[in-house]
Design a protein around this motif. Structure first.
Motif, PDB file in Angstrom:
ATOM      1  N   ARG A   1       0.790  -1.239   0.038  1.00 29.06           N
ATOM      2  CA  ARG A   1       0.005  -0.001  -0.005  1.00 29.06           C
ATOM      3  C   ARG A   1       0.695   1.253   0.251  1.00 29.06           C
ATOM      4  O   ARG A   1       0.378   2.186  -0.734  1.00 29.06           O
ATOM      5  N   ALA A   2       1.979   1.302   0.641  1.00 32.94           N
ATOM      6  CA  ALA A   2       2.808   2.432   0.695  1.00 32.94           C
ATOM      7  C   ALA A   2       3.455   2.771  -0.654  1.00 32.94           C
ATOM      8  O   ALA A   2       3.608   3.830  -1.024  1.00 32.94           O
ATOM      9  N   LEU A   3       3.878   1.653  -1.279  1.00 33.70           N
ATOM     10  CA  LEU A   3       4.426   1.787  -2.604  1.00 33.70           C
ATOM     11  C   LEU A   3       3.366   1.991  -3.625  1.00 33.70           C
ATOM     12  O   LEU A   3       3.605   3.079  -4.457  1.00 33.70           O
ATOM     13  N   ALA A   4       2.017   1.562  -3.441  1.00 33.77           N
ATOM     14  CA  ALA A   4       1.135   1.964  -4.367  1.00 33.77           C
ATOM     15  C   ALA A   4       0.722   3.647  -4.263  1.00 33.77           C
ATOM     16  O   ALA A   4       0.731   4.091  -5.227  1.00 33.77           O
ATOM     17  N   ALA A   5       0.879   3.891  -2.841  1.00 31.62           N
ATOM     18  CA  ALA A   5       0.574   5.447  -2.795  1.00 31.62           C
ATOM     19  C   ALA A   5       1.650   6.618  -3.450  1.00 31.62           C
ATOM     20  O   ALA A   5       1.303   7.324  -4.014  1.00 31.62           O
ATOM     21  N   VAL A   6       2.717   5.989  -3.392  1.00 33.80           N
ATOM     22  CA  VAL A   6       3.961   6.533  -3.960  1.00 33.80           C
ATOM     23  C   VAL A   6       4.000   6.754  -5.423  1.00 33.80           C
ATOM     24  O   VAL A   6       4.191   7.843  -6.116  1.00 33.80           O
ATOM     25  N   ILE A   7       3.513   5.572  -6.104  1.00 33.78           N
ATOM     26  CA  ILE A   7       3.357   5.460  -7.596  1.00 33.78           C
ATOM     27  C   ILE A   7       2.273   6.279  -8.016  1.00 33.78           C
ATOM     28  O   ILE A   7       2.296   6.673  -8.844  1.00 33.78           O
ATOM     29  N   ILE A   8       1.118   6.181  -7.449  1.00 39.42           N
ATOM     30  CA  ILE A   8       0.098   6.971  -7.706  1.00 39.42           C
ATOM     31  C   ILE A   8       0.408   8.569  -7.777  1.00 39.42           C
ATOM     32  O   ILE A   8      -0.056   9.206  -8.692  1.00 39.42           O
ATOM     33  N   GLU A   9       1.142   8.930  -6.839  1.00 45.92           N
ATOM     34  CA  GLU A   9       1.762  10.466  -7.053  1.00 45.92           C
ATOM     35  C   GLU A   9       2.654  10.408  -8.127  1.00 45.92           C
ATOM     36  O   GLU A   9       2.373  11.619  -8.948  1.00 45.92           O
ATOM     37  N   GLU A  10       3.459   9.793  -8.469  1.00 50.79           N
ATOM     38  CA  GLU A  10       4.197   9.672  -9.401  1.00 50.79           C
ATOM     39  C   GLU A  10       3.518   9.595 -11.084  1.00 50.79           C
ATOM     40  O   GLU A  10       3.825  10.574 -11.784  1.00 50.79           O
ATOM     41  N   LEU A  11       2.480   8.970 -10.932  1.00 48.91           N
ATOM     42  CA  LEU A  11       1.653   8.834 -12.306  1.00 48.91           C
ATOM     43  C   LEU A  11       1.070  10.009 -12.442  1.00 48.91           C
ATOM     44  O   LEU A  11       0.591  10.551 -13.460  1.00 48.91           O
ATOM     45  N   GLY A  12       0.510  10.583 -11.266  1.00 49.14           N
ATOM     46  CA  GLY A  12      -0.246  12.188 -11.353  1.00 49.14           C
ATOM     47  C   GLY A  12       0.796  12.939 -12.251  1.00 49.14           C
ATOM     48  O   GLY A  12       0.256  13.871 -12.930  1.00 49.14           O
ATOM     49  N   GLU A  13       2.033  13.060 -11.870  1.00 47.82           N
ATOM     50  CA  GLU A  13       2.977  13.982 -12.385  1.00 47.82           C
ATOM     51  C   GLU A  13       3.158  13.546 -13.960  1.00 47.82           C
ATOM     52  O   GLU A  13       3.502  14.309 -14.933  1.00 47.82           O
ATOM     53  N   PHE A  14       2.939  12.272 -14.523  1.00 46.89           N
ATOM     54  CA  PHE A  14       3.042  11.853 -15.928  1.00 46.89           C
ATOM     55  C   PHE A  14       2.175  12.452 -16.679  1.00 46.89           C
ATOM     56  O   PHE A  14       2.118  12.683 -17.635  1.00 46.89           O
ATOM     57  N   ARG A  15       0.898  12.534 -15.955  1.00 46.11           N
ATOM     58  CA  ARG A  15      -0.100  13.470 -16.793  1.00 46.11           C
ATOM     59  C   ARG A  15      -0.244  14.905 -16.865  1.00 46.11           C
ATOM     60  O   ARG A  15      -1.143  15.584 -17.413  1.00 46.11           O
ATOM     61  N   GLN A  16       0.899  15.523 -16.106  1.00 43.07           N
ATOM     62  CA  GLN A  16       0.756  16.948 -16.431  1.00 43.07           C
ATOM     63  C   GLN A  16       1.391  17.396 -17.630  1.00 43.07           C
ATOM     64  O   GLN A  16       2.432  16.614 -18.019  1.00 43.07           O
ATOM     65  N   GLU A  17       0.815  18.501 -18.264  1.00 45.15           N
ATOM     66  CA  GLU A  17       1.583  19.081 -19.475  1.00 45.15           C
ATOM     67  C   GLU A  17       2.685  19.848 -19.122  1.00 45.15           C
ATOM     68  O   GLU A  17       2.661  20.715 -18.153  1.00 45.15           O
ATOM     69  N   ARG A  18       3.885  19.666 -19.378  1.00 45.48           N
ATOM     70  CA  ARG A  18       4.983  20.603 -19.256  1.00 45.48           C
ATOM     71  C   ARG A  18       5.659  21.447 -19.985  1.00 45.48           C
ATOM     72  O   ARG A  18       5.804  20.621 -21.524  1.00 45.48           O
ATOM     73  N   LEU A  19       6.188  22.308 -20.165  1.00 45.83           N
ATOM     74  CA  LEU A  19       6.836  23.174 -21.148  1.00 45.83           C
ATOM     75  C   LEU A  19       8.358  23.349 -20.501  1.00 45.83           C
ATOM     76  O   LEU A  19       8.638  23.573 -19.551  1.00 45.83           O
ATOM     77  N   VAL A  20       9.214  23.731 -21.689  1.00 44.04           N
ATOM     78  CA  VAL A  20      10.604  23.881 -21.304  1.00 44.04           C
ATOM     79  C   VAL A  20      10.747  25.333 -22.121  1.00 44.04           C
ATOM     80  O   VAL A  20      10.392  25.564 -23.418  1.00 44.04           O
ATOM     81  N   MET A  21      11.429  26.441 -21.582  1.00 47.59           N
ATOM     82  CA  MET A  21      11.594  27.645 -22.252  1.00 47.59           C
ATOM     83  C   MET A  21      12.999  28.137 -22.307  1.00 47.59           C
ATOM     84  O   MET A  21      13.701  27.770 -21.035  1.00 47.59           O
ATOM     85  N   ALA A  22      13.468  28.817 -23.503  1.00 46.00           N
ATOM     86  CA  ALA A  22      14.734  29.397 -23.279  1.00 46.00           C
ATOM     87  C   ALA A  22      14.867  30.728 -23.925  1.00 46.00           C
ATOM     88  O   ALA A  22      13.899  30.777 -24.991  1.00 46.00           O
ATOM     89  N   GLY A  23      15.757  31.493 -24.039  1.00 47.66           N
ATOM     90  CA  GLY A  23      15.931  32.670 -24.598  1.00 47.66           C
ATOM     91  C   GLY A  23      15.580  33.767 -23.987  1.00 47.66           C
ATOM     92  O   GLY A  23      14.934  33.909 -22.969  1.00 47.66           O
TER      93      GLY A  23
END
Length: 187
Positions: free
Chosen positions: A165-187
């Motif tokens: 259960r402890a591992l599952a809770a950590v993995i759920i958090e990590e999978l939530g980050e997989f679903r976030q849209e991310r951008l990288v900017m330079a210049g």
């Protein structure tokens, strides 16, 4: 000067300036005159983007190259891992009650996160945990895997599943980050 050439106009006395049809045409024609990259530019790009350490490094390198080539601000969007499928999970023992979880997707996403455990686990326990988690989430979409793990965490079953259960809770958090849209900017 731009107004004299009828490239911009002021629709109202107190408004800003906007491009005219002629102004848009000049802009589009200018875009059509862009030259292909030279051999030296291509070689520089290839060498700069060769052997990135990971996806984050590749994204940072990409926006830097775009900024250098264009002299403009560059934005790059990470690939969406929301539709990705988990292909592998690995558990690495850091201490008897601390594991490193490594998740791999078919879209090239690799994630690592440390997980503290409420109980100590040995190699046999870790192999069993890996097998159970793998059966639950591999070859499943990120969202489906998160849902399956959430059902495991909220189930009021065996109290001896504390580590799982402890591992599952950590993995759920990590999978939530997989679903976030991310951008990288330079210049």
């Amino acid at each position: 000067l731009l107004e004299d050439e009828e490239l911009i106009t002021a629709p109202h006395p107190s408004s800003g300036r906007v491009p005219t049809d002629k102004g848009y045409r000049v802009f589009v024609d200018h875009l059509a005159q862009l030259r292909p990259l030279t051999v030296a530019q291509r070689t520089a790009i290839e060498s700069f983007l060769t052997a990135p350490a990971d996806l984050d490094d590749l994204m940072v390198r990409t926006v830097r190259v775009l900024t250098q080539l264009t002299g403009q601000v560059a934005l790059a969007q990470y690939p969406s891992f929301a539709r990705a499928r988990l292909t592998h999970i690995e558990l690495v023992a850091l201490a008897p009650n601390r594991l490193l979880i490594v998740l791999v997707t078919d879209a090239g996403g690799v994630s690592q996160r440390m997980a503290p455990l409420p109980v100590d686990v040995d190699e046999t326990d870790m192999a069993l945990l890996r097998a159970r988690l793998s059966a639950l989430i591999t070859q499943r979409a990120v969202s489906d895997a998160a849902d399956r793990l959430q059902a495991l965490v909220t189930a009021d079953e065996h109290s001896d599943d504390l580590a799982l259960r402890a591992l599952a809770a950590v993995i759920i958090e990590e999978l939530g980050e997989f679903r976030q849209e991310r951008l990288v900017m330079a210049g």
